[in-house]
Design a protein around this motif. Structure first.
Motif, PDB file in Angstrom:
ATOM      1  N   PRO A 203      -1.898   5.111 -13.124  1.00  0.00           N
ATOM      2  CA  PRO A 203      -2.085   5.054 -11.963  1.00  0.00           C
ATOM      3  C   PRO A 203      -2.040   4.617 -11.063  1.00  0.00           C
ATOM      4  O   PRO A 203      -3.257   4.166 -11.043  1.00  0.00           O
ATOM      5  CB  PRO A 203      -2.310   6.726 -11.576  1.00  0.00           C
ATOM      6  CG  PRO A 203      -2.588   6.864 -12.916  1.00  0.00           C
ATOM      7  CD  PRO A 203      -2.316   5.767 -13.752  1.00  0.00           C
ATOM      8  N   LEU A 204      -0.717   4.385 -10.230  1.00  0.00           N
ATOM      9  CA  LEU A 204      -0.690   3.518  -8.314  1.00  0.00           C
ATOM     10  C   LEU A 204      -1.399   3.916  -7.277  1.00  0.00           C
ATOM     11  O   LEU A 204      -0.365   4.649  -6.729  1.00  0.00           O
ATOM     12  CB  LEU A 204      -0.149   2.274  -8.349  1.00  0.00           C
ATOM     13  CG  LEU A 204       0.257   1.121  -9.580  1.00  0.00           C
ATOM     14  CD1 LEU A 204       2.059   0.619  -9.945  1.00  0.00           C
ATOM     15  CD2 LEU A 204      -0.324   0.197 -10.441  1.00  0.00           C
ATOM     16  N   SER A 205      -2.611   3.525  -7.159  1.00  0.00           N
ATOM     17  CA  SER A 205      -2.725   3.977  -4.672  1.00  0.00           C
ATOM     18  C   SER A 205      -2.618   3.074  -4.372  1.00  0.00           C
ATOM     19  O   SER A 205      -3.839   1.874  -4.649  1.00  0.00           O
ATOM     20  CB  SER A 205      -3.111   4.801  -5.287  1.00  0.00           C
ATOM     21  OG  SER A 205      -3.442   5.512  -3.988  1.00  0.00           O
ATOM     22  N   ARG A 206      -2.697   2.397  -3.353  1.00  0.00           N
ATOM     23  CA  ARG A 206      -2.432   1.548  -2.355  1.00  0.00           C
ATOM     24  C   ARG A 206      -3.837   1.980  -1.695  1.00  0.00           C
ATOM     25  O   ARG A 206      -4.983   1.541  -0.896  1.00  0.00           O
ATOM     26  CB  ARG A 206      -1.977   1.485  -0.967  1.00  0.00           C
ATOM     27  CG  ARG A 206      -1.514   2.532  -0.119  1.00  0.00           C
ATOM     28  CD  ARG A 206      -0.674   2.359   0.878  1.00  0.00           C
ATOM     29  NE  ARG A 206      -0.174   3.902   0.892  1.00  0.00           N
ATOM     30  CZ  ARG A 206       1.151   4.074   1.960  1.00  0.00           C
ATOM     31  NH1 ARG A 206       0.688   2.837   3.181  1.00  0.00           N
ATOM     32  NH2 ARG A 206       1.875   5.298   2.595  1.00  0.00           N
ATOM     33  N   PHE A 207      -4.880   3.868  -2.049  1.00  0.00           N
ATOM     34  CA  PHE A 207      -5.852   3.788  -1.590  1.00  0.00           C
ATOM     35  C   PHE A 207      -7.341   3.802  -1.722  1.00  0.00           C
ATOM     36  O   PHE A 207      -6.864   3.561  -3.867  1.00  0.00           O
ATOM     37  CB  PHE A 207      -5.519   5.258  -0.643  1.00  0.00           C
ATOM     38  CG  PHE A 207      -4.280   5.716   0.093  1.00  0.00           C
ATOM     39  CD1 PHE A 207      -4.015   4.801   1.496  1.00  0.00           C
ATOM     40  CD2 PHE A 207      -3.630   6.418  -0.030  1.00  0.00           C
ATOM     41  CE1 PHE A 207      -2.889   4.612   2.209  1.00  0.00           C
ATOM     42  CE2 PHE A 207      -2.347   6.253   0.923  1.00  0.00           C
ATOM     43  CZ  PHE A 207      -2.591   5.918   1.891  1.00  0.00           C
ATOM     44  N   GLU A 208      -8.392   3.827  -1.617  1.00  0.00           N
ATOM     45  CA  GLU A 208      -9.528   4.370  -2.244  1.00  0.00           C
ATOM     46  C   GLU A 208     -10.302   5.391  -0.994  1.00  0.00           C
ATOM     47  O   GLU A 208     -10.359   5.781  -0.257  1.00  0.00           O
ATOM     48  CB  GLU A 208     -10.833   3.066  -1.627  1.00  0.00           C
ATOM     49  CG  GLU A 208      -9.947   1.127  -2.763  1.00  0.00           C
ATOM     50  CD  GLU A 208     -10.057   1.919  -4.423  1.00  0.00           C
ATOM     51  OE1 GLU A 208     -10.869   2.403  -4.932  1.00  0.00           O
ATOM     52  OE2 GLU A 208      -9.138   0.916  -4.576  1.00  0.00           O
ATOM     53  N   LYS A 209     -10.963   6.002  -2.371  1.00  0.00           N
ATOM     54  CA  LYS A 209     -11.844   7.630  -1.952  1.00  0.00           C
ATOM     55  C   LYS A 209     -12.734   6.998  -1.131  1.00  0.00           C
ATOM     56  O   LYS A 209     -13.490   6.192  -1.683  1.00  0.00           O
ATOM     57  CB  LYS A 209     -12.218   8.653  -3.136  1.00  0.00           C
ATOM     58  CG  LYS A 209     -13.269   9.194  -2.602  1.00  0.00           C
ATOM     59  CD  LYS A 209     -13.426  10.425  -4.063  1.00  0.00           C
ATOM     60  CE  LYS A 209     -14.334  11.606  -3.366  1.00  0.00           C
ATOM     61  NZ  LYS A 209     -13.788  12.224  -2.428  1.00  0.00           N
ATOM     62  N   GLN A 210     -13.701   6.825  -0.066  1.00  0.00           N
ATOM     63  CA  GLN A 210     -14.858   6.830   0.498  1.00  0.00           C
ATOM     64  C   GLN A 210     -15.380   8.210   1.482  1.00  0.00           C
ATOM     65  O   GLN A 210     -14.441   9.335   1.071  1.00  0.00           O
ATOM     66  CB  GLN A 210     -13.806   6.180   2.088  1.00  0.00           C
ATOM     67  CG  GLN A 210     -13.009   4.749   2.007  1.00  0.00           C
ATOM     68  CD  GLN A 210     -12.717   4.037   3.252  1.00  0.00           C
ATOM     69  OE1 GLN A 210     -12.898   4.637   4.139  1.00  0.00           O
ATOM     70  NE2 GLN A 210     -11.963   3.043   2.756  1.00  0.00           N
ATOM     71  N   SER A 211     -16.868   7.358   1.273  1.00  0.00           N
ATOM     72  CA  SER A 211     -17.134   9.140   1.880  1.00  0.00           C
ATOM     73  C   SER A 211     -16.766   9.025   3.676  1.00  0.00           C
ATOM     74  O   SER A 211     -17.700   7.995   3.889  1.00  0.00           O
ATOM     75  CB  SER A 211     -18.548   8.888   1.523  1.00  0.00           C
ATOM     76  OG  SER A 211     -19.069   9.645   2.194  1.00  0.00           O
TER      77      SER A 211
END
Length: 370
Positions: A203-211
């Protein structure tokens, strides 16, 4: 053949004949909503990190979005497929059939344009996200899609065969999903007897999970071709006063300038850049969106709870929404039936936790060294 200069954005760098030392890759997503363009963003970033020079090509809102994301890159305009949705979902298939002659003409024209670009821009490779006419027999060409099987009701076998015929013209087909049974696209991206050209890249996503501290109870994110995007926006605007909580509402209309307005507890944006969207996703407790495949990849990457409203008549989105509900991942409602009170039940569903595998970009890009 139209002159090359008639097909580049006025505010982008004009195309010039590149030197042999440049490794120029044409990246061309379909302008059908924004999903095809946004999932190309991590590929464009990876190309730049590996020393390649991406050249962007599309039309309409998709090209405008990429030009805003990468203003330093050359942005070229391709002919529009003139994809129009029916106002009534039941007429979706017939509207697409009616549009077919215009699409065929556009595909034929983009083939001619790309042949000129291969020479004039010294291209060493092409990555086409669902644009059938963007390929060359002279340089390695990749077709990216999550739809090896194209759902169209009782004509699925025909639409799938046609799509697979297109894929055969390319050197490789990249599917942004896992090959295993624990995947996101289901029967869309998996065949019983897959071709050797098919590569599953994850899977491709331009986002990153952040706190991040939660700022919004609900994030509304609209996308997709007209008139259905505007129809849903109008419906939600009429109902949203009944929702109790802080809302950020991104209309998904890419324009020259970003605009924002505040109405009670609802903050409206016409569009957001990737950085703004990433921040907003991480600061939102719940998301209301279309059930597009790119959106699904983003939600899983960010581990966000969400509620889907499939585009009426779009078989792919309806299939994905039903599959997500069956797996207990996300709930959905038909557009005409949706009420903001439905979101309460949607909170009981949880997105899947998939084991992320790093994409070996250098191995994928070896194709362009041939």
């Amino acid at each position: 053949m139209p002159h090359l200069k008639s097909f580049y954005l006025a505010d982008a760098k004009p195309p010039t004949k590149m030197s042999d030392s440049n490794q120029n890759i044409l990246v061309a997503p379909l302008n059908w909503g924004l999903g095809h363009a946004t999932r190309c963003i991590p590929i464009i970033r990876a190309l730049m990190a590996c020393g390649y020079t991406p050249i962007l090509a599309s039309d309409g809102a998709a090209l405008a979005l990429l030009n805003k994301e990468f203003p330093e890159l050359t942005a070229l305009e391709l002919p529009s497929y003139n994809i129009e949705y029916a106002r009534d979902g039941a007429d979706f298939k017939w509207k697409m059939i009616k549009n077919l002659p215009k699409m065929v003409d556009a595909i034929r024209l983009e083939k001619k344009i790309v042949r000129g670009w291969v020479k004039d821009l010294n291209l060493c490779g092409i990555i086409s996200d669902n644009r059938p006419g963007v390929y060359s027999k002279k340089i390695p060409s990749v077709f990216m899609t999550h739809q090896l099987r194209v759902l169209s009701g009782n004509t699925t076998w025909i639409s799938s065969k046609l799509h697979q015929h297109v894929i055969k013209k390319f050197d490789e087909c990249w599917v942004p999903d896992f090959e295993s049974s624990h995947n996101l696209s289901g029967k869309l991206g998996h065949l019983k007897k897959p071709d050797d050209k098919i590569k599953y890249i994850g899977p491709l996503s331009r986002f990153e999970k952040q706190s991040a501290e939660i700022q919004y109870d609900l994030m509304v994110l609209l996308s997709g071709p007209e008139p259905q995007r505007s129809i849903l926006e109008e419906r939600l605007r009429q109902q949203i006063s009944k929702y109790k909580g802080r809302v950020i509402f991104i209309c998904g209309s890419v324009e020259e300038e970003q605009k924002t307005t505040q109405v009670d507890d609802v903050t409206y944006y016409n569009f957001m850049t990737s950085g703004q969207l990433e921040k907003t996703f991480n600061e939102s407790a719940f998301v209301l969106v279309r059930s597009g495949y790119t959106t699904l990849m983003d939600l899983v990457k960010l581990e966000k709870k969400a509620f889907f409203i499939p585009t009426p008549g779009q078989y792919e989105q309806e299939y994905l929404a039903k599959r997500m509900r069956k797996n207990g991942w996300f709930l959905f409602s038909k557009q005409d039936d949706f009420r903001f009170s439905d979101l309460t039940q949607g909170q009981l569903y949880h997105p899947p936790k998939l084991v992320e595998e790093p994409v070996h970009w250098k191995n994928l890009f070896c194709l362009f060294e041939k």
